[in-house]
Design an enzyme around this catalytic site. Sequence first.
Site, PDB file in Angstrom:
ATOM      1  N   ARG A 214       0.848  -1.199   0.000  1.00 16.46           N
ATOM      2  CA  ARG A 214       0.000   0.000   0.000  1.00 16.46           C
ATOM      3  C   ARG A 214       0.886   1.253   0.000  1.00 16.46           C
ATOM      4  NH1 ARG A 214      -4.180  -3.224   3.203  1.00 16.46           N
ATOM      5  NH2 ARG A 214      -2.826  -3.133   5.008  1.00 16.46           N
ATOM      6  N   CYS A 339      -3.077 -14.132  -3.416  1.00 15.09           N
ATOM      7  CA  CYS A 339      -2.764 -14.527  -2.037  1.00 15.09           C
ATOM      8  C   CYS A 339      -3.056 -16.006  -1.810  1.00 15.09           C
ATOM      9  CB  CYS A 339      -3.524 -13.653  -1.037  1.00 15.09           C
ATOM     10  SG  CYS A 339      -5.301 -13.784  -1.186  1.00 15.09           S
TER      11      CYS A 339
HETATM   12  N1  SAH Z   1      -7.127  -5.164  -0.916  1.00 13.35           N
HETATM   13  C1  SAH Z   1      -7.721  -5.389   0.377  1.00 13.35           C
HETATM   14  C2  SAH Z   1      -7.931  -6.852   0.681  1.00 13.35           C
HETATM   15  C3  SAH Z   1      -8.761  -7.601  -0.333  1.00 13.35           C
HETATM   16  S1  SAH Z   1      -9.508  -9.033   0.290  1.00 13.35           S
HETATM   17  C4  SAH Z   1      -6.882  -4.682   1.445  1.00 13.35           C
HETATM   18  O1  SAH Z   1      -5.847  -4.107   1.145  1.00 13.35           O
HETATM   19  O2  SAH Z   1      -7.291  -4.695   2.604  1.00 13.35           O
HETATM   20  C5  SAH Z   1     -10.527  -9.530  -0.987  1.00 13.35           C
HETATM   21  C6  SAH Z   1     -11.847  -8.769  -1.114  1.00 13.35           C
HETATM   22  O3  SAH Z   1     -12.481  -9.213  -2.318  1.00 13.35           O
HETATM   23  C7  SAH Z   1     -12.877  -9.026  -0.017  1.00 13.35           C
HETATM   24  O4  SAH Z   1     -13.217  -7.808   0.585  1.00 13.35           O
HETATM   25  C8  SAH Z   1     -14.108  -9.629  -0.741  1.00 13.35           C
HETATM   26  O5  SAH Z   1     -15.342  -9.135  -0.239  1.00 13.35           O
HETATM   27  C9  SAH Z   1     -13.882  -9.167  -2.158  1.00 13.35           C
HETATM   28  N2  SAH Z   1     -14.483  -9.996  -3.220  1.00 13.35           N
HETATM   29  C10 SAH Z   1     -14.567 -11.340  -3.279  1.00 13.35           C
HETATM   30  N3  SAH Z   1     -15.094 -11.744  -4.449  1.00 13.35           N
HETATM   31  C11 SAH Z   1     -15.352 -10.622  -5.168  1.00 13.35           C
HETATM   32  C12 SAH Z   1     -15.884 -10.369  -6.476  1.00 13.35           C
HETATM   33  N4  SAH Z   1     -16.235 -11.364  -7.269  1.00 13.35           N
HETATM   34  N5  SAH Z   1     -15.990  -9.090  -6.877  1.00 13.35           N
HETATM   35  C13 SAH Z   1     -15.625  -8.064  -6.088  1.00 13.35           C
HETATM   36  N6  SAH Z   1     -15.111  -8.245  -4.838  1.00 13.35           N
HETATM   37  C14 SAH Z   1     -14.965  -9.507  -4.389  1.00 13.35           C
END
Ligand code: SAH
Length: 395
Positions: A214, A339
Amino acid sequence: MLKFSKVVLKKGKEDSILRFHPWIFSGAIDRIEGTVEEGDPVTVYTFDDRFLGIGHSAIGSIAVRIFSFEEIYPDFAFWCSKLKLAYDLRCKIGLTSRKETNVFRLIHGEGDGLPGLIVDYYNGTVVIQAHTVGMWLIRDLLAQAIKAVLNDQVKAIYDKSSKTLPYKAAIEPVDGYLFGEKTTFEVMEYGNRFLVDWEEGQKTGFFVDQRENRKLLSEYSFGKNVLNMFCYTGGFSFSAMQGGASLVHSVDSSAKAIELTNANVELNFPGDKRHEAFTADAFDFMRDIQDKYDLIILDPPAFAKHKNVLNQALQGYKKLNTKAFQQIRPGGILFTFSCSQVVTKTNFREAVFSAAAISKRKVRILHQLSQPGDHPINIYHPEGEYLKGLVLYVE
Ligand code: SAH
């Protein structure tokens, strides 16, 4: 030393354990002397009665996870010494004394010699997540050890294991405070404020592992139109805003995540019109974004949790990244992540490579990203390397 049941390996199955790999697969076991319940500590021996280690037993293909390669008794002093080793590492890398960052991972499973245990530190509240019954059974002892090592830096300890324990385990875990009570949900990372909901949120409440990525993103954001896909609590979004982005769009399929993102943006940049958040599916949203964005972040959830769905997951990464390559503005930058533990660095790079080739764009790798120092990878347990990222320049 008290006697635990003894797991004896088949001849020739000791090599990886002698190299400090902590997993004993069920197929490697010749016999068990004594009775074993899921989660019990057991001692592990070679076929010719040489001591190998002591670990927690489990039902499943990984039958024992070793937490000590030395012949010790796992008492309070032992767990304190393990916790202290982990804490010392975080002190050495400067995570425990920063004014602008008060959230870090204290225990990263095998990376800290404690398979099955994840512990995150949130500005005084410690969140424990047991992934094995063995660790869950000793959660109170672990909480005492955490208190002994962190002293007055810990105000509360929350156990959030109900969703991470094996679903077949014959236990009924209920999440709750092992010590203290609910305090503030606010933490800080590089000066950015976050509301973290460890009681209801995903994982332990926050994706601690993306901290350094980030930060890197904020350095690339000036003057850019940014799309933060899979935003969860919005971390990449306000890192981009901190870095001077012109516009930031955050997208997540979870309405709760979008609520958290909006609250966090408001906390850091009240009334800032540069940001907008959308509850939408990533594949739908990316169908037609045209050339609106010059910085795109793709940080999807683990598409593959098991080896047998690996191919499907790689197709998912390919599809997603293709959409980004096809539409990102010329001279755009893509931060793309995986991940999934079962997806190797090579697997991921190949999926992104295929996506680039389909889009016929010229793509160069600027950075190859991984997990930060508070998510250490035990060199004898390469499976612990799970977070992979590429920063790409798209001509
Ligand atoms: N980038 C974030 C962490 C991402 S975790 C950070 O820095 O904190 C992954 C996220 O993807 C979750 O919040 C989940 O709700 C979302 N997600 C899962 N499947 C998805 C989809 N098909 N479309 C959009 N979001 C999705």
